[in-house]
Design a protein around this motif. Structure first.
Motif, PDB file in Angstrom:
ATOM      1  N   GLY A  22       0.819  -1.204   0.000  1.00  0.00           N
ATOM      2  CA  GLY A  22       0.000   0.000   0.000  1.00  0.00           C
ATOM      3  C   GLY A  22       0.852   1.253   0.000  1.00  0.00           C
ATOM      4  N   SER A  23       1.928   1.240   0.783  1.00  0.00           N
ATOM      5  CA  SER A  23       2.809   2.402   0.841  1.00  0.00           C
ATOM      6  C   SER A  23       3.506   2.648  -0.490  1.00  0.00           C
ATOM      7  CB  SER A  23       3.855   2.201   1.941  1.00  0.00           C
ATOM      8  OG  SER A  23       4.773   3.266   1.959  1.00  0.00           O
ATOM      9  N   LEU A  24       3.903   1.585  -1.204  1.00  0.00           N
ATOM     10  CA  LEU A  24       4.567   1.768  -2.496  1.00  0.00           C
ATOM     11  C   LEU A  24       3.627   2.403  -3.526  1.00  0.00           C
ATOM     12  CD1 LEU A  24       6.786  -1.436  -2.918  1.00  0.00           C
ATOM     13  CD2 LEU A  24       7.498   0.895  -2.372  1.00  0.00           C
ATOM     14  N   PHE A  25       2.350   2.055  -3.480  1.00  0.00           N
ATOM     15  CA  PHE A  25       1.387   2.741  -4.359  1.00  0.00           C
ATOM     16  C   PHE A  25       1.324   4.234  -4.019  1.00  0.00           C
ATOM     17  CE2 PHE A  25      -0.580  -1.515  -5.207  1.00  0.00           C
ATOM     18  CZ  PHE A  25      -0.511  -1.455  -6.596  1.00  0.00           C
ATOM     19  N   LEU A  26       1.375   4.535  -2.722  1.00  0.00           N
ATOM     20  CA  LEU A  26       1.374   5.942  -2.302  1.00  0.00           C
ATOM     21  C   LEU A  26       2.673   6.639  -2.695  1.00  0.00           C
ATOM     22  CD1 LEU A  26      -0.285   5.655   1.238  1.00  0.00           C
ATOM     23  CD2 LEU A  26      -1.321   6.493  -0.887  1.00  0.00           C
ATOM     24  N   HIS A  27       3.786   5.888  -2.713  1.00  0.00           N
ATOM     25  CA  HIS A  27       5.054   6.457  -3.194  1.00  0.00           C
ATOM     26  C   HIS A  27       4.879   7.032  -4.597  1.00  0.00           C
ATOM     27  CE1 HIS A  27       7.062   4.576   0.177  1.00  0.00           C
ATOM     28  NE2 HIS A  27       8.261   4.842  -0.284  1.00  0.00           N
ATOM     29  N   LEU A  28       4.172   6.280  -5.447  1.00  0.00           N
ATOM     30  CA  LEU A  28       3.994   6.718  -6.832  1.00  0.00           C
ATOM     31  C   LEU A  28       3.169   7.996  -6.927  1.00  0.00           C
ATOM     32  CD1 LEU A  28       3.329   3.255  -8.523  1.00  0.00           C
ATOM     33  CD2 LEU A  28       5.446   4.589  -8.534  1.00  0.00           C
ATOM     34  N   LEU A  29       2.354   8.244  -5.916  1.00  0.00           N
ATOM     35  CA  LEU A  29       1.540   9.464  -5.904  1.00  0.00           C
ATOM     36  C   LEU A  29       2.301  10.662  -5.352  1.00  0.00           C
ATOM     37  CD1 LEU A  29      -1.914   8.061  -4.668  1.00  0.00           C
ATOM     38  CD2 LEU A  29      -1.254   8.657  -7.005  1.00  0.00           C
ATOM     39  N   VAL A  30       3.007  10.472  -4.236  1.00  0.00           N
ATOM     40  CA  VAL A  30       3.645  11.617  -3.565  1.00  0.00           C
ATOM     41  C   VAL A  30       5.018  11.958  -4.138  1.00  0.00           C
ATOM     42  CG1 VAL A  30       2.391  11.169  -1.427  1.00  0.00           C
ATOM     43  CG2 VAL A  30       4.688  10.222  -1.718  1.00  0.00           C
ATOM     44  N   LEU A  31       5.632  11.032  -4.890  1.00  0.00           N
ATOM     45  CA  LEU A  31       6.951  11.297  -5.474  1.00  0.00           C
ATOM     46  C   LEU A  31       6.866  11.473  -6.979  1.00  0.00           C
ATOM     47  CD1 LEU A  31       9.135   8.701  -3.484  1.00  0.00           C
ATOM     48  CD2 LEU A  31       8.704  11.100  -2.942  1.00  0.00           C
ATOM     49  N   ARG A  32       5.740  12.000  -7.442  1.00  0.00           N
ATOM     50  CA  ARG A  32       5.521  12.133  -8.885  1.00  0.00           C
ATOM     51  C   ARG A  32       6.335  13.263  -9.495  1.00  0.00           C
ATOM     52  NH1 ARG A  32       2.105  10.644 -12.856  1.00  0.00           N
ATOM     53  NH2 ARG A  32       1.003   9.235 -11.459  1.00  0.00           N
ATOM     54  N   ASP A  33       6.435  14.402  -8.824  1.00  0.00           N
ATOM     55  CA  ASP A  33       7.165  15.531  -9.400  1.00  0.00           C
ATOM     56  C   ASP A  33       7.955  16.246  -8.312  1.00  0.00           C
ATOM     57  OD1 ASP A  33       5.365  17.418  -8.055  1.00  0.00           O
ATOM     58  OD2 ASP A  33       3.885  16.836  -9.564  1.00  0.00           O
ATOM     59  N   THR A  81       6.354  17.707   1.984  1.00  0.00           N
ATOM     60  CA  THR A  81       7.035  16.908   2.994  1.00  0.00           C
ATOM     61  C   THR A  81       6.067  16.232   3.950  1.00  0.00           C
ATOM     62  OG1 THR A  81       8.987  18.322   2.887  1.00  0.00           O
ATOM     63  CG2 THR A  81       8.735  16.981   4.867  1.00  0.00           C
ATOM     64  N   MET A  82       4.996  16.916   4.320  1.00  0.00           N
ATOM     65  CA  MET A  82       4.048  16.355   5.280  1.00  0.00           C
ATOM     66  C   MET A  82       3.260  15.181   4.696  1.00  0.00           C
ATOM     67  SD  MET A  82       4.899  17.938   7.852  1.00  0.00           S
ATOM     68  CE  MET A  82       3.725  17.150   8.949  1.00  0.00           C
ATOM     69  N   LYS A  83       3.338  14.997   3.397  1.00  0.00           N
ATOM     70  CA  LYS A  83       2.744  13.815   2.773  1.00  0.00           C
ATOM     71  C   LYS A  83       3.789  12.719   2.581  1.00  0.00           C
ATOM     72  CE  LYS A  83      -1.014  16.092   0.222  1.00  0.00           C
ATOM     73  NZ  LYS A  83      -1.607  16.333  -1.134  1.00  0.00           N
ATOM     74  N   VAL A  84       5.012  13.137   2.263  1.00  0.00           N
ATOM     75  CA  VAL A  84       6.075  12.158   2.004  1.00  0.00           C
ATOM     76  C   VAL A  84       6.454  11.403   3.275  1.00  0.00           C
ATOM     77  CG1 VAL A  84       8.473  11.866   1.282  1.00  0.00           C
ATOM     78  CG2 VAL A  84       6.991  13.482   0.059  1.00  0.00           C
ATOM     79  N   LEU A  85       6.637  12.130   4.388  1.00  0.00           N
ATOM     80  CA  LEU A  85       7.126  11.496   5.617  1.00  0.00           C
ATOM     81  C   LEU A  85       6.200  10.392   6.138  1.00  0.00           C
ATOM     82  CD1 LEU A  85       8.651  14.524   7.600  1.00  0.00           C
ATOM     83  CD2 LEU A  85       9.780  12.893   6.080  1.00  0.00           C
ATOM     84  N   PRO A  86       4.879  10.607   6.203  1.00  0.00           N
ATOM     85  CA  PRO A  86       4.018   9.510   6.667  1.00  0.00           C
ATOM     86  C   PRO A  86       4.062   8.283   5.753  1.00  0.00           C
ATOM     87  CG  PRO A  86       2.839  11.599   6.760  1.00  0.00           C
ATOM     88  CD  PRO A  86       4.113  11.846   6.002  1.00  0.00           C
ATOM     89  N   VAL A  87       4.189   8.519   4.439  1.00  0.00           N
ATOM     90  CA  VAL A  87       4.238   7.397   3.497  1.00  0.00           C
ATOM     91  C   VAL A  87       5.487   6.557   3.746  1.00  0.00           C
ATOM     92  CG1 VAL A  87       4.522   6.799   1.061  1.00  0.00           C
ATOM     93  CG2 VAL A  87       2.836   8.522   1.730  1.00  0.00           C
ATOM     94  N   LEU A  88       6.631   7.222   3.951  1.00  0.00           N
ATOM     95  CA  LEU A  88       7.867   6.502   4.231  1.00  0.00           C
ATOM     96  C   LEU A  88       7.812   5.817   5.596  1.00  0.00           C
ATOM     97  CD1 LEU A  88      10.514   9.048   2.890  1.00  0.00           C
ATOM     98  CD2 LEU A  88       9.731   6.960   1.806  1.00  0.00           C
TER      99      LEU A  88
END
Length: 477
Positions: free
Chosen positions: A356-367, A372-379
């Motif tokens: 699930g987190s890897l799918f979110l990686h594709l969303l928050v690391l797109r550009d 940061t407040m979205k990236v940190l919880p995903v990681l």
């Protein structure tokens, strides 16, 4: 200093080996883009920086563990740390890729000798089972802390301006740690002759000989397979790369024959193939192969995408990975308690968390417009998944192994773990660089990142399917 204080003080000394080994692996994972620039290396060169360390470690891990019984644990422990420290300095002062990678291979080999001695000292220092359990918990927490520190320093040090280039500091930092650890070990650790329990074990093991043929064949098979897999892609698959790939098959078959022959003549093998008769151990090994292919390839492709594709600073990348590491440490502590109650569901839950987190990686690391407040919880969530899987998979794999085979089983498991890490960096990392194809545009990096992240998701799905074959509760036999 009274005896009780002395025990815990000595635990810190023997834990220095795992600290150095783990921090060195994670610090490089984050710093790979800076290292690539520093040595003016190719994509293949930077993959080998990770792979050769792991190959050296995997090839000599079992032999390194036995060396302490032959030559004395204290002696091998100190020698391993000193050689590791010298190799670290050689990495720090390397002028080109081949010097760096040769030094990394020596680092991995020396780590294979120093780490098992640290583990072997714990039951000697803590004969009481309750104290030993606490000591092992501290030892594990030191390893987890080292992973977090390594990820932080791997980001911060390359951005540091000192008397040498910042990326060199990630290796040179081992110099003071290694010197202090080796001196403290020499000054305070027991000599084996002072510990009768060690002498008895040593006498038992001295009835056998080192399986040098197994070590050489395993190392040759790994290099013959993984080296052309990495370099062949960059060089458009020259004939020598195809030849080596084909050659790796008979070398591996000879290795298997050699190990079976050792068992027939009652000579201690490097790998006991009779362990595969244990159903759940075999399930655990196959799950580990595909899981650890994801582990370090994840760091490689994320570090490259963040720093090169999205132009995130090395320091900020390190901070991002620290949150992943914190999730890992928290979950690994909790999973030790949860696995006794929920068994394989801790594994499957952790893998699901990672997917699930890897799918979110594709969303928050797109550009490059990262929030940061979205990236940190995903990681952090990805780290929680990792921390749930690693110790649980190890526990589930070895739970039903007879006590007299536990050492051989854990050695085989850890060897497969390291080989799989190298394979993942070679295959998944190679896929990333193949798709990227030397294009520097942000969209090109994201395309390569997306394809390899999806590949890792598929690998994790396969791991979950394999883990579903475990019993619902860990066996108590």
């Amino acid at each position: 200093m009274n005896r009780m204080i002395n025990k815990w003080f000595l635990l810190l000394i023997v834990s220095s080996a795992i600290f150095l080994s783990v921090i060195d692996l994670f610090i490089v994972n984050v710093a790979v883009p800076s290292i690539k620039e520093g040595i003016r290396g190719s994509d293949g060169d930077i993959q080998l920086v990770i792979v050769l360390y792991v190959i050296g470690y995997a090839s000599f891990l079992i032999t390194g563990g036995r060396a302490g019984d032959y030559f004395g644990k204290k002696r091998v422990f100190i020698a391993g740390i000193l050689i590791f420290t010298i190799a670290s300095c050689a990495c720090g002062f390397a002028q080109n890729a081949w010097q760096l990678n040769l030094s990394r291979l020596v680092q991995g080999i020396s780590a294979a000798f120093m780490v098992p001695q640290g583990v072997a000292f714990i039951p000697v220092l803590f004969p009481d089972p309750k104290e030993r359990e606490k000591a092992l918990g501290i030892y594990g927490s030191i390893a987890g802390t080292a992973s977090v520190i390594g990820q932080f320093l791997g980001g911060v040090l390359p951005d540091t301006h000192f008397f040498v280039a910042g990326w060199r500091l990630i290796f040179l930092i081992n110099l003071p740690i290694g010197l202090v650890a080796s001196y403290m070990a020499y000054r305070f650790l027991y000599n084996d002759k002072e510990r009768p329990s060690i002498d008895k074990a040593a006498q038992t093991h001295k009835k056998t000989t080192f399986n040098f043929s197994g070590v050489v064949l395993l190392m040759l098979a790994l290099i013959a397979f993984i080296y052309p897999l990495i370099q062949g892609r960059e060089l458009n698959w020259p004939k020598w790369s195809i030849f080596l790939l084909i050659l790796s098959i008979p070398i591996f078959l000879i290795f298997v024959y050699d190990q079976r022959h050792c068992m027939r003549i009652k000579k201690e093998p490097l790998i006991r193939f009779d362990l595969f008769s244990n159903k759940y151990f075999t399930i655990g090994l196959f799950a580990a192969i595909f899981y650890y292919m994801v582990q370090d390839s994840y760091f490689l492709i994320n570090a490259m995408h963040l720093q090169k594709g999205l132009h995130v600073s090395s320091s900020m990348t390190g901070l991002y990975f620290v949150f992943q590491g914190l999730g890992y440490v928290i979950a690994s502590y909790l999973s030790i308690k949860l696995v006794q109650r929920f068994g394989k569901w801790v594994l499957i839950g952790g893998i699901s968390c990672m997917i699930g987190s890897l799918f979110l990686h594709l969303l928050v690391l797109r550009d490059g417009n990262l929030q940061t407040m979205k990236v940190l919880p995903v990681l952090f969530v990805y780290g929680l998944g990792c921390g749930s899987v690693l110790p649980t998979m190890f526990t589930m794999s070895l739970k039903s192994i007879a006590s007299q085979l536990a050492g051989a089983a854990s050695g085989l498991y850890l060897t497969v773990q390291q080989i799989s890490i190298a394979l993942g960096v070679g295959v998944v990392g190679g896929l990333f660089f193949s798709v990227l194809d030397n294009r520097e545009a942000e969209a090109s990096y994201f395309q390569a990142y997306s394809i390899t992240t999806i590949a890792n998701i598929l690998l994790l799905v396969f791991v979950a399917l394999i883990c579903s074959l475990f019993p619902s509760r860990p066996s108590r036999s």
